[in-house]
Scaffold this motif. Structure first.
Motif, PDB file in Angstrom:
ATOM      1  N   VAL A 118       0.836  -1.205   0.000  1.00  0.00           N
ATOM      2  CA  VAL A 118       0.000   0.000   0.000  1.00  0.00           C
ATOM      3  C   VAL A 118       0.869   1.253   0.000  1.00  0.00           C
ATOM      4  O   VAL A 118       0.605   2.226  -0.732  1.00  0.00           O
ATOM      5  CB  VAL A 118      -0.958  -0.009   1.213  1.00  0.00           C
ATOM      6  CG1 VAL A 118      -1.696   1.329   1.330  1.00  0.00           C
ATOM      7  CG2 VAL A 118      -1.948  -1.148   1.101  1.00  0.00           C
ATOM      8  N   ALA A 119       1.924   1.250   0.829  1.00  0.00           N
ATOM      9  CA  ALA A 119       2.802   2.425   0.901  1.00  0.00           C
ATOM     10  C   ALA A 119       3.490   2.674  -0.433  1.00  0.00           C
ATOM     11  O   ALA A 119       3.650   3.833  -0.864  1.00  0.00           O
ATOM     12  CB  ALA A 119       3.823   2.219   2.008  1.00  0.00           C
ATOM     13  N   LEU A 120       3.913   1.608  -1.103  1.00  0.00           N
ATOM     14  CA  LEU A 120       4.568   1.772  -2.414  1.00  0.00           C
ATOM     15  C   LEU A 120       3.592   2.329  -3.447  1.00  0.00           C
ATOM     16  O   LEU A 120       3.957   3.172  -4.297  1.00  0.00           O
ATOM     17  CB  LEU A 120       5.126   0.420  -2.880  1.00  0.00           C
ATOM     18  CG  LEU A 120       6.358  -0.093  -2.124  1.00  0.00           C
ATOM     19  CD1 LEU A 120       6.694  -1.526  -2.556  1.00  0.00           C
ATOM     20  CD2 LEU A 120       7.567   0.811  -2.362  1.00  0.00           C
ATOM     21  N   ALA A 143       4.991  10.333   1.846  1.00  0.00           N
ATOM     22  CA  ALA A 143       4.782   9.012   1.249  1.00  0.00           C
ATOM     23  C   ALA A 143       6.064   8.188   1.274  1.00  0.00           C
ATOM     24  O   ALA A 143       6.046   6.973   1.525  1.00  0.00           O
ATOM     25  CB  ALA A 143       4.272   9.164  -0.183  1.00  0.00           C
ATOM     26  N   GLU A 144       7.207   8.848   1.026  1.00  0.00           N
ATOM     27  CA  GLU A 144       8.490   8.143   1.067  1.00  0.00           C
ATOM     28  C   GLU A 144       8.798   7.658   2.483  1.00  0.00           C
ATOM     29  O   GLU A 144       9.285   6.529   2.678  1.00  0.00           O
ATOM     30  CB  GLU A 144       9.596   9.072   0.566  1.00  0.00           C
ATOM     31  CG  GLU A 144       9.544   9.349  -0.931  1.00  0.00           C
ATOM     32  CD  GLU A 144      10.623  10.322  -1.361  1.00  0.00           C
ATOM     33  OE1 GLU A 144      11.206  10.992  -0.467  1.00  0.00           O
ATOM     34  OE2 GLU A 144      10.886  10.408  -2.571  1.00  0.00           O
ATOM     35  N   ALA A 145       8.508   8.484   3.491  1.00  0.00           N
ATOM     36  CA  ALA A 145       8.744   8.090   4.878  1.00  0.00           C
ATOM     37  C   ALA A 145       7.871   6.913   5.267  1.00  0.00           C
ATOM     38  O   ALA A 145       8.313   5.982   5.958  1.00  0.00           O
ATOM     39  CB  ALA A 145       8.492   9.280   5.807  1.00  0.00           C
ATOM     40  N   GLN A 146       6.606   6.933   4.842  1.00  0.00           N
ATOM     41  CA  GLN A 146       5.711   5.827   5.148  1.00  0.00           C
ATOM     42  C   GLN A 146       6.174   4.524   4.487  1.00  0.00           C
ATOM     43  O   GLN A 146       6.069   3.433   5.061  1.00  0.00           O
ATOM     44  CB  GLN A 146       4.284   6.183   4.699  1.00  0.00           C
ATOM     45  CG  GLN A 146       3.633   7.277   5.540  1.00  0.00           C
ATOM     46  CD  GLN A 146       2.272   7.675   5.007  1.00  0.00           C
ATOM     47  OE1 GLN A 146       1.911   7.376   3.860  1.00  0.00           O
ATOM     48  NE2 GLN A 146       1.504   8.396   5.849  1.00  0.00           N
ATOM     49  N   THR A 147       6.719   4.688   3.257  1.00  0.00           N
ATOM     50  CA  THR A 147       7.231   3.503   2.560  1.00  0.00           C
ATOM     51  C   THR A 147       8.423   2.904   3.303  1.00  0.00           C
ATOM     52  O   THR A 147       8.522   1.675   3.485  1.00  0.00           O
ATOM     53  CB  THR A 147       7.642   3.866   1.130  1.00  0.00           C
ATOM     54  OG1 THR A 147       6.498   4.377   0.434  1.00  0.00           O
ATOM     55  CG2 THR A 147       8.197   2.653   0.392  1.00  0.00           C
ATOM     56  N   GLU A 148       9.365   3.748   3.737  1.00  0.00           N
ATOM     57  CA  GLU A 148      10.532   3.259   4.474  1.00  0.00           C
ATOM     58  C   GLU A 148      10.119   2.623   5.795  1.00  0.00           C
ATOM     59  O   GLU A 148      10.689   1.604   6.226  1.00  0.00           O
ATOM     60  CB  GLU A 148      11.517   4.404   4.724  1.00  0.00           C
ATOM     61  CG  GLU A 148      12.215   4.904   3.469  1.00  0.00           C
ATOM     62  CD  GLU A 148      12.987   3.799   2.772  1.00  0.00           C
ATOM     63  OE1 GLU A 148      13.623   2.973   3.450  1.00  0.00           O
ATOM     64  OE2 GLU A 148      12.938   3.756   1.527  1.00  0.00           O
ATOM     65  N   SER A 149       9.116   3.218   6.458  1.00  0.00           N
ATOM     66  CA  SER A 149       8.633   2.645   7.718  1.00  0.00           C
ATOM     67  C   SER A 149       8.015   1.265   7.482  1.00  0.00           C
ATOM     68  O   SER A 149       8.239   0.328   8.262  1.00  0.00           O
ATOM     69  CB  SER A 149       7.597   3.589   8.337  1.00  0.00           C
ATOM     70  OG  SER A 149       7.051   3.031   9.517  1.00  0.00           O
ATOM     71  N   ALA A 150       7.254   1.121   6.394  1.00  0.00           N
ATOM     72  CA  ALA A 150       6.645  -0.171   6.080  1.00  0.00           C
ATOM     73  C   ALA A 150       7.712  -1.198   5.726  1.00  0.00           C
ATOM     74  O   ALA A 150       7.617  -2.380   6.097  1.00  0.00           O
ATOM     75  CB  ALA A 150       5.651  -0.003   4.930  1.00  0.00           C
TER      76      ALA A 150
END
Length: 366
Positions: A118-120, A143-150
């Motif tokens: 979903v983050a990607l 969005a990039e931070a959420q992707t790295e966190s996921a």
């Protein structure tokens, strides 16, 4: 009456005198007979003294250790689902050994992977809008931070899942399982021992007086008390400190164990080989007789009659021992012939005959 008494006394005197005379006559004849008897030569074995090449060494008691050996412990607690090895299996590096129930970890990994997907997707959509000029820059960063966190959450879940499966850290022989299927185990629980038996170490101690004879790379021989198993190796470490209580220094050697019959913890007799010495006089330990007066040997020499051999008892000063032989520092010299067995029946000046059929006495212990 008086005449009869005199006759009786005379007869008694003759009888007693005859008995006394016979006793002296018998003793004299026996002494004459015995004085003419010559005791036969004593059969012995003998060896001619020669200067030999002496291989000195340091004898010690050691303990076998695996070059690589560990107690395997559970990394992540839980319910034992499967034991993937049998006692005394030869395992390879990275081979799975124990499986802990991991349903919750698999679910957490699946959830993390879904969140990452979903983050990607959100990151891709935000980047597309930003490129068209309809999105804010901070939206892309979020969005990039959420992707790295996921992605980090997926890595954490994968690590937790991997911790539920114990693997072999190196190749070797595994021991008896200490856990059972269905048992709940906590972190740090020992479940087996793993030993690499291909290369072994031997730890032993020597007196401080022999420190100067030790050096790295010096050859050693380690032998077991049972089974006649022997292994050769070299010194790899010397403790740079003498134990103040025992006055001993610890030494470690490494030996090959291709047969795999040398086990960690085994009792070993260690011999450190020292440089060979030339021109040393050494005799079988059976040749030496020890008494309160000192150590002595019997030297064979020609007697007065032709072909006759007699022995002289010679006191000697002894040195080091090596196997069944002992060094003689003083008392004899090369070329002399020394009795090696049968000396328990000898006295100084006794006649002997060299008889190779006589069984040698058992070698004295070191």
């Amino acid at each position: 009456m008086f005449k009869r008494l005199v006759i009786a006394i005379i007869l008694l005197s003759l009888v007693v005198g005859g008995i006394v005379w016979f006793k002296f006559f018998r003793d004299g004849m026996m002494a004459q007979f015995l004085s003419g008897m010559v005791p036969p030569p004593v059969p012995v074995t003998a060896e001619t003294v020669e200067a030999v090449t002496w291989q000195p060494g340091i004898d010690a008691i050691g303990t076998a250790l695996a070059a690589r050996g560990v107690d395997l412990a559970i990394e992540s607690g839980g319910l034992v689902q499967e034991i993937l090895f049998a006692p005394n299996d030869a395992v390879s590096e990275g081979q799975p050994l124990v499986q802990i129930k991991d349903d919750s970890e698999r679910a957490a990994l699946a959830a993390g992977q879904a969140a990452l997907g979903v983050a990607l997707a959100d990151l891709s959509r935000t980047q597309t809008l930003s490129e068209r000029g309809v999105g804010a820059a901070n939206t892309v960063e979020t969005a990039e931070a959420q992707t790295e966190s996921a992605r980090a959450e997926v890595t954490r879940a994968q690590t937790a899942l991997d911790g539920k499966r114990a693997i072999a850290p190196f190749a070797g022989m595994i021991g008896i399982p200490q856990i059972e299927v269905g048992q709940y185990v906590s972190v740090g629980t020992i479940y087996a021992t793993l030993q690499d038996l291909g290369q072994m170490r031997v730890d032993f101690t020597v007196p401080e007086q022999q420190i100067a004879a030790l050096e790295l790379g010096r050859e050693i021989t380690a032998a077991t008390e049972v089974g006649d198993l022997s292994a050769k190796g070299r010194i790899i470490a010397i403790e740079p400190r003498v134990d103040p209580n025992s006055r001993l220094i610890t030494v470690r050697a490494e030996v090959d164990n291709p047969s795999g019959k040398l086990y960690p913890g085994q009792f070993l007799r260690v011999r450190v080989a020292l440089p060979a010495e030339e021109g040393v006089i050494a005799l079988p330990q059976t040749a030496v007789s020890s008494t309160l007066y000192g150590d002595s040997v019997y030297v064979v020499k020609p007697g007065e009659a032709e072909g006759e051999l007699v022995v002289d008892q010679v006191f000697v000063k002894l040195g080091r021992r090596s196997g069944a032989r002992i060094e003689v520092v003083e008392g004899i010299k090369p070329g002399q012939q020394v009795v090696t067995s049968g000396q328990n029946r000898l006295t100084d000046g006794a006649k002997v005959t060299i008889d190779t059929s006589v069984t040698l006495d058992a070698p004295a212990a070191d």
